[in-house]
Design a protein around this motif. Structure first.
Motif, PDB file in Angstrom:
ATOM      1  N   LEU A  74     -20.991 -48.866 -43.985  1.00 45.36           N
ATOM      2  CA  LEU A  74     -21.585 -47.810 -44.799  1.00 45.36           C
ATOM      3  C   LEU A  74     -22.764 -48.333 -45.614  1.00 45.36           C
ATOM      4  O   LEU A  74     -23.800 -47.663 -45.737  1.00 45.36           O
ATOM      5  CB  LEU A  74     -20.526 -47.203 -45.714  1.00 45.36           C
ATOM      6  N   ALA A  75     -22.628 -49.543 -46.160  1.00 46.93           N
ATOM      7  CA  ALA A  75     -23.715 -50.122 -46.947  1.00 46.93           C
ATOM      8  C   ALA A  75     -24.926 -50.427 -46.071  1.00 46.93           C
ATOM      9  O   ALA A  75     -26.077 -50.214 -46.480  1.00 46.93           O
ATOM     10  CB  ALA A  75     -23.231 -51.390 -47.642  1.00 46.93           C
ATOM     11  N   TYR A  76     -24.686 -50.922 -44.855  1.00 46.83           N
ATOM     12  CA  TYR A  76     -25.798 -51.258 -43.967  1.00 46.83           C
ATOM     13  C   TYR A  76     -26.546 -50.008 -43.515  1.00 46.83           C
ATOM     14  O   TYR A  76     -27.771 -49.931 -43.635  1.00 46.83           O
ATOM     15  CB  TYR A  76     -25.290 -52.034 -42.757  1.00 46.83           C
ATOM     16  N   HIS A  77     -25.835 -49.030 -43.028  1.00 43.44           N
ATOM     17  CA  HIS A  77     -26.501 -47.840 -42.495  1.00 43.44           C
ATOM     18  C   HIS A  77     -27.016 -46.915 -43.597  1.00 43.44           C
ATOM     19  O   HIS A  77     -27.940 -46.135 -43.348  1.00 43.44           O
ATOM     20  CB  HIS A  77     -25.549 -47.085 -41.572  1.00 43.44           C
ATOM     21  N   GLY A  78     -26.459 -47.022 -44.789  1.00 40.62           N
ATOM     22  CA  GLY A  78     -26.908 -46.168 -45.880  1.00 40.62           C
ATOM     23  C   GLY A  78     -27.754 -46.892 -46.901  1.00 40.62           C
ATOM     24  O   GLY A  78     -27.851 -46.464 -48.056  1.00 40.62           O
ATOM     25  N   ARG A  79     -28.398 -47.988 -46.485  1.00 37.38           N
ATOM     26  CA  ARG A  79     -29.103 -48.837 -47.459  1.00 37.38           C
ATOM     27  C   ARG A  79     -30.349 -48.183 -48.058  1.00 37.38           C
ATOM     28  O   ARG A  79     -30.859 -48.651 -49.076  1.00 37.38           O
ATOM     29  CB  ARG A  79     -29.465 -50.180 -46.820  1.00 37.38           C
TER      30      ARG A  79
ATOM     31  N   LEU B  27     -19.249 -47.178 -31.881  1.00 35.30           N
ATOM     32  CA  LEU B  27     -18.579 -48.485 -31.920  1.00 35.30           C
ATOM     33  C   LEU B  27     -19.529 -49.564 -32.423  1.00 35.30           C
ATOM     34  O   LEU B  27     -19.135 -50.440 -33.206  1.00 35.30           O
ATOM     35  CB  LEU B  27     -18.056 -48.844 -30.530  1.00 35.30           C
ATOM     36  N   ARG B  28     -20.795 -49.519 -31.975  1.00 38.04           N
ATOM     37  CA  ARG B  28     -21.796 -50.475 -32.453  1.00 38.04           C
ATOM     38  C   ARG B  28     -21.982 -50.334 -33.964  1.00 38.04           C
ATOM     39  O   ARG B  28     -21.974 -51.322 -34.703  1.00 38.04           O
ATOM     40  CB  ARG B  28     -23.138 -50.228 -31.755  1.00 38.04           C
ATOM     41  N   MET B  29     -22.196 -49.109 -34.412  1.00 33.73           N
ATOM     42  CA  MET B  29     -22.468 -48.883 -35.825  1.00 33.73           C
ATOM     43  C   MET B  29     -21.313 -49.307 -36.717  1.00 33.73           C
ATOM     44  O   MET B  29     -21.519 -49.764 -37.843  1.00 33.73           O
ATOM     45  CB  MET B  29     -22.803 -47.410 -36.055  1.00 33.73           C
TER      46      MET B  29
ATOM     47  N   THR C  20     -27.254 -51.733 -35.256  1.00 30.85           N
ATOM     48  CA  THR C  20     -27.998 -50.487 -35.208  1.00 30.85           C
ATOM     49  C   THR C  20     -27.435 -49.619 -34.082  1.00 30.85           C
ATOM     50  O   THR C  20     -26.825 -50.123 -33.134  1.00 30.85           O
ATOM     51  CB  THR C  20     -29.487 -50.748 -34.963  1.00 30.85           C
ATOM     52  N   ALA C  21     -27.667 -48.324 -34.168  1.00 30.87           N
ATOM     53  CA  ALA C  21     -27.109 -47.409 -33.170  1.00 30.87           C
ATOM     54  C   ALA C  21     -27.612 -47.709 -31.774  1.00 30.87           C
ATOM     55  O   ALA C  21     -26.899 -47.536 -30.789  1.00 30.87           O
ATOM     56  CB  ALA C  21     -27.432 -45.964 -33.555  1.00 30.87           C
ATOM     57  N   GLU C  22     -28.846 -48.180 -31.689  1.00 29.87           N
ATOM     58  CA  GLU C  22     -29.421 -48.618 -30.412  1.00 29.87           C
ATOM     59  C   GLU C  22     -30.413 -49.743 -30.712  1.00 29.87           C
ATOM     60  O   GLU C  22     -30.881 -49.892 -31.840  1.00 29.87           O
ATOM     61  CB  GLU C  22     -30.038 -47.439 -29.642  1.00 29.87           C
ATOM     62  N   PRO C  23     -30.760 -50.565 -29.714  1.00 31.02           N
ATOM     63  CA  PRO C  23     -31.500 -51.804 -29.994  1.00 31.02           C
ATOM     64  C   PRO C  23     -32.910 -51.615 -30.542  1.00 31.02           C
ATOM     65  O   PRO C  23     -33.378 -52.442 -31.326  1.00 31.02           O
ATOM     66  CB  PRO C  23     -31.538 -52.514 -28.632  1.00 31.02           C
ATOM     67  N   PHE C  24     -33.619 -50.561 -30.125  1.00 30.12           N
ATOM     68  CA  PHE C  24     -35.019 -50.422 -30.542  1.00 30.12           C
ATOM     69  C   PHE C  24     -35.142 -50.271 -32.055  1.00 30.12           C
ATOM     70  O   PHE C  24     -36.119 -50.741 -32.649  1.00 30.12           O
ATOM     71  CB  PHE C  24     -35.670 -49.233 -29.829  1.00 30.12           C
ATOM     72  N   GLU C  25     -34.167 -49.636 -32.685  1.00 28.44           N
ATOM     73  CA  GLU C  25     -34.202 -49.499 -34.139  1.00 28.44           C
ATOM     74  C   GLU C  25     -34.210 -50.871 -34.818  1.00 28.44           C
ATOM     75  O   GLU C  25     -34.915 -51.092 -35.812  1.00 28.44           O
ATOM     76  CB  GLU C  25     -33.024 -48.672 -34.620  1.00 28.44           C
TER      77      GLU C  25
ATOM     78  N   ARG D 130     -28.543 -57.893 -34.823  1.00 32.54           N
ATOM     79  CA  ARG D 130     -28.278 -56.512 -35.229  1.00 32.54           C
ATOM     80  C   ARG D 130     -28.524 -55.489 -34.116  1.00 32.54           C
ATOM     81  O   ARG D 130     -27.969 -54.398 -34.149  1.00 32.54           O
ATOM     82  CB  ARG D 130     -29.170 -56.133 -36.413  1.00 32.54           C
ATOM     83  N   GLY D 131     -29.369 -55.841 -33.144  1.00 32.02           N
ATOM     84  CA  GLY D 131     -29.715 -54.873 -32.121  1.00 32.02           C
ATOM     85  C   GLY D 131     -29.059 -55.095 -30.785  1.00 32.02           C
ATOM     86  O   GLY D 131     -28.663 -54.141 -30.111  1.00 32.02           O
ATOM     87  N   LEU D 132     -28.929 -56.358 -30.382  1.00 42.38           N
ATOM     88  CA  LEU D 132     -28.369 -56.671 -29.071  1.00 42.38           C
ATOM     89  C   LEU D 132     -26.904 -57.092 -29.147  1.00 42.38           C
ATOM     90  O   LEU D 132     -26.229 -57.169 -28.124  1.00 42.38           O
ATOM     91  CB  LEU D 132     -29.200 -57.764 -28.394  1.00 42.38           C
ATOM     92  N   GLY D 133     -26.429 -57.405 -30.344  1.00 46.02           N
ATOM     93  CA  GLY D 133     -25.014 -57.695 -30.521  1.00 46.02           C
ATOM     94  C   GLY D 133     -24.576 -59.066 -30.059  1.00 46.02           C
ATOM     95  O   GLY D 133     -23.392 -59.263 -29.771  1.00 46.02           O
ATOM     96  N   PHE D 134     -25.503 -60.033 -30.001  1.00 48.31           N
ATOM     97  CA  PHE D 134     -25.097 -61.392 -29.640  1.00 48.31           C
ATOM     98  C   PHE D 134     -24.284 -61.981 -30.789  1.00 48.31           C
ATOM     99  O   PHE D 134     -24.653 -61.885 -31.951  1.00 48.31           O
ATOM    100  CB  PHE D 134     -26.315 -62.260 -29.352  1.00 48.31           C
ATOM    101  N   ALA D 135     -23.185 -62.617 -30.441  1.00 45.68           N
ATOM    102  CA  ALA D 135     -22.253 -63.118 -31.459  1.00 45.68           C
ATOM    103  C   ALA D 135     -22.684 -64.440 -32.068  1.00 45.68           C
ATOM    104  O   ALA D 135     -22.165 -64.834 -33.111  1.00 45.68           O
ATOM    105  CB  ALA D 135     -20.858 -63.274 -30.852  1.00 45.68           C
TER     106      ALA D 135
END
Length: 302
Positions: free
Chosen positions: A23-28, A88-90, A125-130, A242-247
């Motif tokens: 919530l903090a990340y997406h609502g920053r 799930l990503r978000m 992010t919801a998708e990588p381009f963001e 944050r975009g591609l989800g590499f751990a």
């Protein structure tokens, strides 16, 4: 006037899930034209498969209620599985946390970093381009200015969503259609405008296949990103995180990460890029979540 439809579904949450980080990340950005967050609720405007949608996420202790709204003309049969993956990503429900918990049971520094606190979930992010847009916008400026520039970009190029007051974050086609003059009029530097437009064009014409890169080797993905004009190690690693989800991606060159490492290891000075890379090796293969915990430690210590 477009006909609007809504679809809803519920995701069960792990027993120890806590939504605060997501919530903090997406609502920053409280004034963000593509997001609205209050309490345990989040509304998000996004483009998926070229469709402008609004997601409404309502978190509770045991579940996540999701409503998605958009034009009735969308192909919802193919869109809904993509929406679920974006959620799930978000929410950070991608499996990284389990590996981090295992590392913290085996590696002393990871255990000390985690301490008695609950392990975090890493929202993407919801998708990588963001993430690519944010990383380029955020280069070498402070957070508040970067947030203002991102807001301007969405206001310039965001896509209207049927039945919603939010805008969908623009995709590569919308950003590439902008002119450098439109961006510089919104306080983008000329170089930052050029980097952003070039990156959008690279995604649009297939030179940077962002949507496929998360399944590539990490080194290959990083090299593809570094080949973009204006993209250096910090930008590439942030997009990977944050975009591609590499751990296992630490954004080397990040000032907050360097400060957190200095405090964590009681160093006399902030580590430079080379020292940061070396210090983060101990957290492999979970350097992405280690980075998130180190960032969080700055607030905790404050």
């Amino acid at each position: 006037m477009q006909q609007v439809v809504e679809h809803g579904f519920v995701l069960d949450l792990p027993a120890d899930y806590h939504a605060a980080t997501a919530l903090a990340y997406h609502g920053r950005d409280p004034a963000g034209p593509a997001e609205w967050q209050q309490g345990l609720q989040l509304r998000k405007g996004l483009l998926l498969q070229g469709c402008a949608l609004e997601l409404q996420l309502s978190f509770s202790a045991a579940s996540l209620l999701v409503w998605v709204r958009g034009a009735a003309s969308h192909d919802w049969s193919t869109l809904l599985p993509v929406v679920q993956q974006a959620v799930l990503r978000m929410a950070g429900l991608d499996g990284q946390r389990e590996a981090w918990l295992q590392l913290s049971r085996q590696q002393p520094d990871a255990a000390r970093l985690l301490g008695n606190k609950p392990a975090l979930w890493l929202p993407l992010t919801a998708e990588p381009f963001e993430a690519l847009c944010w990383a380029i916008i955020g280069q070498q400026i402070n957070l508040s200015f970067a947030t203002a520039l991102r807001r301007s970009l969405i206001q310039l190029a965001g896509v209207a969503i049927a039945g919603s007051t939010l805008l969908a974050h623009p995709g590569p086609a919308q950003v590439a259609a902008l002119s450098a003059e439109q961006l510089t009029a919104q306080r983008f530097s000329r170089s930052k405008a050029a980097y952003l437009l070039g990156a959008a064009q690279a995604v649009l014409d297939g030179h940077l296949p962002l949507d496929d890169m998360s399944s590539q080797d990490a080194a290959e993905a990083e090299n593809r990103l570094l080949a973009l004009h204006g993209v250096g190690p910090w930008t590439a690693r942030y997009v990977m995180l944050r975009g591609l989800g590499f751990a296992d991606s630490a954004p080397i060159g990040d000032s907050g990460l360097a400060t957190a490492l200095q405090r964590f290891y009681a160093l006399p000075a902030r580590p430079d890029a080379s020292q940061t890379e070396q210090l983060m090796q101990v957290f492999s293969p979970c350097r992405s979540l280690a980075t998130l915990h180190l960032w969080a430690s700055l607030t905790e210590n404050a």
